[in-house]
Design a protein around this motif. Sequence first.
Motif, PDB file in Angstrom:
ATOM      1  N   THR A 234     -42.263 -42.161  -3.801  1.00  0.00           N
ATOM      2  CA  THR A 234     -40.952 -42.308  -4.405  1.00  0.00           C
ATOM      3  C   THR A 234     -40.283 -40.952  -4.504  1.00  0.00           C
ATOM      4  OG1 THR A 234     -41.685 -41.967  -6.691  1.00  0.00           O
ATOM      5  CG2 THR A 234     -41.876 -44.196  -5.812  1.00  0.00           C
ATOM      6  N   ASP A 235     -38.955 -40.964  -4.389  1.00  0.00           N
ATOM      7  CA  ASP A 235     -38.244 -39.733  -4.717  1.00  0.00           C
ATOM      8  C   ASP A 235     -38.429 -39.474  -6.204  1.00  0.00           C
ATOM      9  OD1 ASP A 235     -35.727 -38.129  -5.647  1.00  0.00           O
ATOM     10  OD2 ASP A 235     -35.814 -37.861  -3.487  1.00  0.00           O
ATOM     11  N   GLU A 236     -38.465 -38.221  -6.587  1.00  0.00           N
ATOM     12  CA  GLU A 236     -38.711 -37.880  -7.983  1.00  0.00           C
ATOM     13  C   GLU A 236     -37.661 -38.489  -8.910  1.00  0.00           C
ATOM     14  OE1 GLU A 236     -39.125 -36.300 -11.700  1.00  0.00           O
ATOM     15  OE2 GLU A 236     -37.341 -35.820 -10.488  1.00  0.00           O
ATOM     16  N   LEU A 237     -36.499 -38.852  -8.367  1.00  0.00           N
ATOM     17  CA  LEU A 237     -35.465 -39.510  -9.161  1.00  0.00           C
ATOM     18  C   LEU A 237     -35.931 -40.854  -9.722  1.00  0.00           C
ATOM     19  CD1 LEU A 237     -32.283 -38.825  -7.005  1.00  0.00           C
ATOM     20  CD2 LEU A 237     -32.707 -37.991  -9.323  1.00  0.00           C
ATOM     21  N   MET A 238     -36.822 -41.516  -8.977  1.00  0.00           N
ATOM     22  CA  MET A 238     -37.342 -42.795  -9.447  1.00  0.00           C
ATOM     23  C   MET A 238     -38.337 -42.552 -10.593  1.00  0.00           C
ATOM     24  SD  MET A 238     -35.911 -45.050  -7.398  1.00  0.00           S
ATOM     25  CE  MET A 238     -34.492 -43.979  -7.712  1.00  0.00           C
ATOM     26  N   GLU A 239     -38.298 -43.391 -11.598  1.00  0.00           N
ATOM     27  CA  GLU A 239     -39.208 -43.242 -12.733  1.00  0.00           C
ATOM     28  C   GLU A 239     -40.361 -44.232 -12.594  1.00  0.00           C
ATOM     29  OE1 GLU A 239     -35.884 -43.653 -15.476  1.00  0.00           O
ATOM     30  OE2 GLU A 239     -36.509 -41.747 -16.366  1.00  0.00           O
ATOM     31  N   PHE A 240     -41.577 -43.712 -12.661  1.00  0.00           N
ATOM     32  CA  PHE A 240     -42.764 -44.528 -12.405  1.00  0.00           C
ATOM     33  C   PHE A 240     -42.828 -45.756 -13.303  1.00  0.00           C
ATOM     34  CE2 PHE A 240     -47.294 -45.469 -13.223  1.00  0.00           C
ATOM     35  CZ  PHE A 240     -47.649 -45.870 -11.946  1.00  0.00           C
ATOM     36  N   GLN A 241     -42.384 -45.630 -14.553  1.00  0.00           N
ATOM     37  CA  GLN A 241     -42.457 -46.752 -15.489  1.00  0.00           C
ATOM     38  C   GLN A 241     -41.706 -47.975 -14.978  1.00  0.00           C
ATOM     39  OE1 GLN A 241     -41.799 -43.584 -16.141  1.00  0.00           O
ATOM     40  NE2 GLN A 241     -42.150 -43.046 -18.296  1.00  0.00           N
ATOM     41  N   THR A 242     -40.647 -47.767 -14.190  1.00  0.00           N
ATOM     42  CA  THR A 242     -39.878 -48.904 -13.688  1.00  0.00           C
ATOM     43  C   THR A 242     -40.650 -49.699 -12.643  1.00  0.00           C
ATOM     44  OG1 THR A 242     -38.787 -47.528 -12.008  1.00  0.00           O
ATOM     45  CG2 THR A 242     -37.689 -47.735 -14.141  1.00  0.00           C
ATOM     46  N   LEU A 243     -41.707 -49.107 -12.079  1.00  0.00           N
ATOM     47  CA  LEU A 243     -42.517 -49.800 -11.072  1.00  0.00           C
ATOM     48  C   LEU A 243     -43.704 -50.541 -11.674  1.00  0.00           C
ATOM     49  CD1 LEU A 243     -42.641 -47.190  -8.158  1.00  0.00           C
ATOM     50  CD2 LEU A 243     -41.394 -49.345  -8.187  1.00  0.00           C
ATOM     51  N   LEU A 244     -43.997 -50.315 -12.954  1.00  0.00           N
ATOM     52  CA  LEU A 244     -45.191 -50.920 -13.558  1.00  0.00           C
ATOM     53  C   LEU A 244     -45.200 -52.448 -13.455  1.00  0.00           C
ATOM     54  CD1 LEU A 244     -45.702 -48.656 -16.715  1.00  0.00           C
ATOM     55  CD2 LEU A 244     -46.913 -48.565 -14.528  1.00  0.00           C
ATOM     56  N   PRO A 245     -44.084 -53.154 -13.730  1.00  0.00           N
ATOM     57  CA  PRO A 245     -44.122 -54.618 -13.579  1.00  0.00           C
ATOM     58  C   PRO A 245     -44.376 -55.058 -12.134  1.00  0.00           C
ATOM     59  CG  PRO A 245     -42.232 -53.939 -14.896  1.00  0.00           C
ATOM     60  CD  PRO A 245     -42.802 -52.695 -14.280  1.00  0.00           C
ATOM     61  N   VAL A 246     -43.908 -54.270 -11.180  1.00  0.00           N
ATOM     62  CA  VAL A 246     -44.112 -54.604  -9.772  1.00  0.00           C
ATOM     63  C   VAL A 246     -45.588 -54.448  -9.409  1.00  0.00           C
ATOM     64  CG1 VAL A 246     -43.313 -54.195  -7.419  1.00  0.00           C
ATOM     65  CG2 VAL A 246     -41.798 -53.694  -9.351  1.00  0.00           C
ATOM     66  N   ILE A 247     -46.202 -53.373  -9.882  1.00  0.00           N
ATOM     67  CA  ILE A 247     -47.623 -53.158  -9.631  1.00  0.00           C
ATOM     68  C   ILE A 247     -48.447 -54.278 -10.262  1.00  0.00           C
ATOM     69  CG2 ILE A 247     -49.578 -51.595 -10.012  1.00  0.00           C
ATOM     70  CD1 ILE A 247     -47.530 -49.293 -10.053  1.00  0.00           C
ATOM     71  N   THR A 248     -48.073 -54.691 -11.473  1.00  0.00           N
ATOM     72  CA  THR A 248     -48.773 -55.786 -12.147  1.00  0.00           C
ATOM     73  C   THR A 248     -48.722 -57.059 -11.325  1.00  0.00           C
ATOM     74  OG1 THR A 248     -48.305 -54.858 -14.337  1.00  0.00           O
ATOM     75  CG2 THR A 248     -48.828 -57.208 -14.235  1.00  0.00           C
ATOM     76  N   ASP A 249     -47.555 -57.393 -10.788  1.00  0.00           N
ATOM     77  CA  ASP A 249     -47.417 -58.598  -9.964  1.00  0.00           C
ATOM     78  C   ASP A 249     -48.186 -58.475  -8.651  1.00  0.00           C
ATOM     79  OD1 ASP A 249     -45.868 -59.768 -11.887  1.00  0.00           O
ATOM     80  OD2 ASP A 249     -43.956 -59.313 -10.923  1.00  0.00           O
ATOM     81  N   PHE A 250     -48.208 -57.275  -8.091  1.00  0.00           N
ATOM     82  CA  PHE A 250     -48.955 -57.076  -6.845  1.00  0.00           C
ATOM     83  C   PHE A 250     -50.449 -57.259  -7.091  1.00  0.00           C
ATOM     84  CE2 PHE A 250     -50.915 -54.351  -3.528  1.00  0.00           C
ATOM     85  CZ  PHE A 250     -50.396 -54.996  -2.408  1.00  0.00           C
ATOM     86  N   ASP A 251     -50.943 -56.778  -8.231  1.00  0.00           N
ATOM     87  CA  ASP A 251     -52.358 -56.942  -8.571  1.00  0.00           C
ATOM     88  C   ASP A 251     -52.739 -58.414  -8.668  1.00  0.00           C
ATOM     89  OD1 ASP A 251     -52.784 -54.241  -8.610  1.00  0.00           O
ATOM     90  OD2 ASP A 251     -52.723 -54.041 -10.784  1.00  0.00           O
ATOM     91  N   LYS A 252     -51.815 -59.255  -9.111  1.00  0.00           N
ATOM     92  CA  LYS A 252     -52.099 -60.680  -9.260  1.00  0.00           C
ATOM     93  C   LYS A 252     -52.400 -61.358  -7.927  1.00  0.00           C
ATOM     94  CE  LYS A 252     -49.259 -61.204 -13.436  1.00  0.00           C
ATOM     95  NZ  LYS A 252     -48.013 -61.754 -14.009  1.00  0.00           N
ATOM     96  N   LEU A 253     -51.978 -60.750  -6.827  1.00  0.00           N
ATOM     97  CA  LEU A 253     -52.262 -61.304  -5.504  1.00  0.00           C
ATOM     98  C   LEU A 253     -53.736 -61.186  -5.141  1.00  0.00           C
ATOM     99  CD1 LEU A 253     -49.251 -59.798  -3.505  1.00  0.00           C
ATOM    100  CD2 LEU A 253     -49.407 -62.076  -4.515  1.00  0.00           C
ATOM    101  N   GLN A 254     -54.451 -60.242  -5.802  1.00  0.00           N
ATOM    102  CA  GLN A 254     -55.864 -59.985  -5.513  1.00  0.00           C
ATOM    103  C   GLN A 254     -56.081 -59.771  -4.015  1.00  0.00           C
ATOM    104  OE1 GLN A 254     -57.888 -63.362  -7.425  1.00  0.00           O
ATOM    105  NE2 GLN A 254     -58.168 -62.108  -9.257  1.00  0.00           N
TER     106      GLN A 254
END
Length: 304
Positions: A98-118
Amino acid sequence: MLTQDELAMLQAIRSSGSLSRAAAQLGKAPSTISHAARQLETRYDALLFDRRRYRLELTPAGRLLAEEAERLLTDMGRLNTRVRQIASGWEDRLTIVTDELMEFQTLLPVITDFDKLQSGVSLRITHEVLGGTWSALREGRADLVIGATNEPPAIPRLRWFELGVMDWVFAVAPRHPLASVAEPLPREAIQQYRAAVVADTSRGVSARTYGVHGGQEQLAVPSMASKIAAQRAGLAVGWLPRLRVAALLSRGELVEKMTADPREPNTLYVAWRGEHAGKGLDWWVERLREPRLMKRLINGLEVQ
């Protein structure tokens, strides 16, 4: 090299303490397990099993072999899973920059949903600044980039879409000398004071900075959050994402100043290389097209 059957036998003997129970656990005849155990001792020319007691025990050499066998069984299981994962179209690892402009916290819900795919895909998320984001994609250090700035460069099989537009505000601390200068601020006035910049991390190309005039002193900081903090403290001046500092502006902790040379909004991009597409990358690209997520990534988290 131990076979998978031998690895399983050692593990069963270690856990059960009995050839007969190990045989039952493995669905084999006790004589078969006993023969295999003696063959193993012959191969290693070492006593692996202590048969002097009622409960079958492993010798120190046998314990070492059993422990390594257990580790190898786990590794083989993971390898088999990864092979099936790759064969079914999932990547082994997905590297997102990510460009440093992006804030990692905004991606946390996306990572959570990706993990659900197993899916088994290992995620690696890092960040770069300005041209460094495009460089990571060009040099193969990224499978997907989020928030890259400026027009997409010439990269083989590059695919991209616009994430959104980021607006900027020139802001200074209320006690900074520029706070009381008449607007619009001329370039000559701004040049007299240090500018806070997040350093470009691109490799092999000329580094870029925004809103810095020739000869102006610079304070290089590691992140946009650091830049906001430095300007809030009156240590430097410069351009900040308008929506992220809205609360600071409304409370008077930062002061917006009009300039003679306004900064144009930046278009941010999501990009990837077509030859690297897998199911994981496809999922992320599709998810990043969702309007609510795009807006959240651009707006970021308002600084309180």
